[in-house]
Motif scaffolding. Structure first.
Motif, PDB file in Angstrom:
ATOM      1  N   CYS A  18       0.858  -1.185   0.000  1.00  0.00           N
ATOM      2  CA  CYS A  18       0.000   0.000   0.000  1.00  0.00           C
ATOM      3  C   CYS A  18       0.895   1.237   0.000  1.00  0.00           C
ATOM      4  N   CYS A  44       0.535   3.013   3.745  1.00  0.00           N
ATOM      5  CA  CYS A  44       0.966   2.412   5.013  1.00  0.00           C
ATOM      6  C   CYS A  44       1.896   1.226   4.819  1.00  0.00           C
ATOM      7  N   TYR A  76       1.309  -1.751   3.938  1.00  0.00           N
ATOM      8  CA  TYR A  76       0.683  -3.065   4.142  1.00  0.00           C
ATOM      9  C   TYR A  76       0.755  -3.854   2.834  1.00  0.00           C
ATOM     10  N   CYS A 122      -7.358  -0.509   1.280  1.00  0.00           N
ATOM     11  CA  CYS A 122      -6.353  -1.241   2.066  1.00  0.00           C
ATOM     12  C   CYS A 122      -6.975  -1.691   3.385  1.00  0.00           C
ATOM     13  N   GLU A 126      -5.607  -2.249   6.067  1.00  0.00           N
ATOM     14  CA  GLU A 126      -4.913  -1.650   7.212  1.00  0.00           C
ATOM     15  C   GLU A 126      -5.290  -0.173   7.407  1.00  0.00           C
ATOM     16  N   CYS A 127      -5.262   0.613   6.292  1.00  0.00           N
ATOM     17  CA  CYS A 127      -5.437   2.067   6.456  1.00  0.00           C
ATOM     18  C   CYS A 127      -6.616   2.619   5.645  1.00  0.00           C
TER      19      CYS A 127
HETATM   20 ZN   LIG Z   1      -2.634   1.034   3.614  1.00  0.00          ZN
END
Ligand SMILES: [Zn+2]
Length: 288
Positions: free
Chosen positions: A73, A76, A78, A89, A91-92
Motif C-alpha cells: 500500500c 501504510c 501493508y 487497504c 490496514e489504512c
Molecule cells: Zn494502507
C-alpha cells in the motif's frame, strides 16, 4: 499584451497559416531528444502504459482478480497481495490507483530487472565508494550555507539541512538508479561513511578555524559525542531510505520516497534537540 491575445480564436490550430512554434520549443525538443537517446530502453520502460494509475475496477466488476504478488500500500506499506484491485487497504483504508503490470509486459519492473542483471559488481562497489566519500563533502556545503543563521540555524534549519544533505546522494541514487545497490548493506556503508566523512571534515574545520584555542575537553567532545551524533542520526534516516529501496526491488516498481519521510524527520529532530541542549548548556556555563 492585451486580453485579445489570449482569445480562443488565436489558438494555433484555428489559424489560416501554419503555426509558428515558440523558439523555446526547439530547445525543449533538443533536451528531450537527448534524454531519449541516452537510454531508449529506460525511456520505453519508464513511459510504459503499465506504470500508469489504472481506472479502478468497481466492486460490481466480476472479472476482478486478486493481486498475485507482493504489492505494498503506498500509504501504510501493508502488503496488498491477495486483496482485490480497487478494494481499500485493510490496514489504512487507502484505495491504491496503481496495480502490478501484467507479467512480461514492458514496464519499470522489466527495465529494473534487466539493469540489475547487467550491472557488474565493480560498478556497484565503485558507486558505494564514491558516495561514501562524496556524500559527506556535499553535506559540508549545506552546513556552511546555514552557519550564519544564528539560533534558528543551530536548532532547526541546520539539523534539517545537514540530515537531508548527508543522505542526499544515497537517496538520489536510490530514486533514479536503484540497481546500483545490490544489497541493503551497501546502502548502509555508503550512508554511514558519508556521515563519518562529514563529521571528520566538520571537526577539522571547527577545531582548526573556528575554535583553534579549544580546550582538550572540547576536542574530546567533538570527536566522540558529535561524531556519534552525526552517524547515529544518519543511521535513523538510512532505515527509511533502505525501506524505499527494498520496496522498489522486491516489487519491481518505481521508488516511492514517502516512507523515508518520518525517519528523516526523526533524524533531524534528534539532531535539533541535541543542538538545542548544547546551546542551553553553553549558556548555563558548561565548558565544552
Ligand atoms: Zn494502507
Amino acid at each position: 499584451m492585451s486580453d485579445h491575445d489570449h482569445s480562443i480564436e488565436n489558438e494555433p490550430h484555428l489559424q489560416a497559416h501554419p503555426a509558428q512554434p515558440d523558439p523555446s520549443e526547439t530547445a525543449a525538443e533538443k533536451t528531450l531528444r537527448h534524454a531519449t537517446n541516452r537510454d531508449p530502453a529506460q525511456e520505453a520502460a519508464r513511459h510504459s502504459v503499465f506504470n500508469e494509475p489504472m481506472v479502478r475496477p468497481t466492486a460490481a466488476d466480476s472479472a476482478r482478480t486478486p493481486i498475485d504478488r507482493d504489492w505494498s500500500c503506498p500509504t501504510c506499506s501493508y502488503n496488498l497481495r491477495g486483496t482485490h484491485l480497487g478494494d481499500p487497504c485493510p490496514e489504512c483504508g487507502h484505495t491504491s490507483l496503481y496495480q502490478p503490470p501484467p507479467l512480461g509486459e514492458t514496464s519499470y519492473g522489466t527495465w529494473l530487472n534487466e539493469k540489475r542483471r547487467n550491472t557488474p559488481a565493480t560498478t556497484i562497489w565503485s558507486t558505494v565508494v564514491f558516495i561514501a566519500l562524496a556524500g559527506g563533502v556535499w553535506a559540508v556545503v549545506g552546513a556552511l550555507l546555514t552557519a550564519h543563521l544564528g539560533i534558528w540555524g543551530i536548532v532547526l534549519i541546520g539539523p534539517i539541512t545537514e540530515e537531508v544533505m548527508k543522505i542526499a546522494i544515497v537517496t538520489g541514487t536510490i530514486e533514479t538508479h536503484p540497481y546500483l545497490f545490490r544489497k541493503p548493506s551497501q546502502i548502509w556503508i555508503a550512508a554511514i561513511c558519508s556521515a563519518a566523512v562529514f563529521a571528520i571534515i566538520e571537526n577539522v574545520l571547527y577545531l582548526n578555524y573556528y575554535f583553534p584555542e579549544a580546550s582538550s575537553a572540547l576536542v574530546h567532545w567533538r570527536w566522540t559525542i558529535c561524531s556519534s551524533l552525526h552517524i547515529g542520526c544518519t543511521a535513523i534516516a538510512t532505515v527509511g531510505i533502505t525501506k524505499v529501496w527494498s520496496r522498489s526491488i522486491n516489487e519491481m516498481r518505481e521508488p516511492n520516497l514517502a516512507p523515508a519521510g518520518p525517519w528523516l524527520i526523526a533524524a533531524a529532530a534528534v539532531h535539533g534537540i541535541y543542538n538545542a541542549s548544547a546551546v542551553f548548556m553553553a549558556a548555563a556555563g558548561f565548558d565544552f
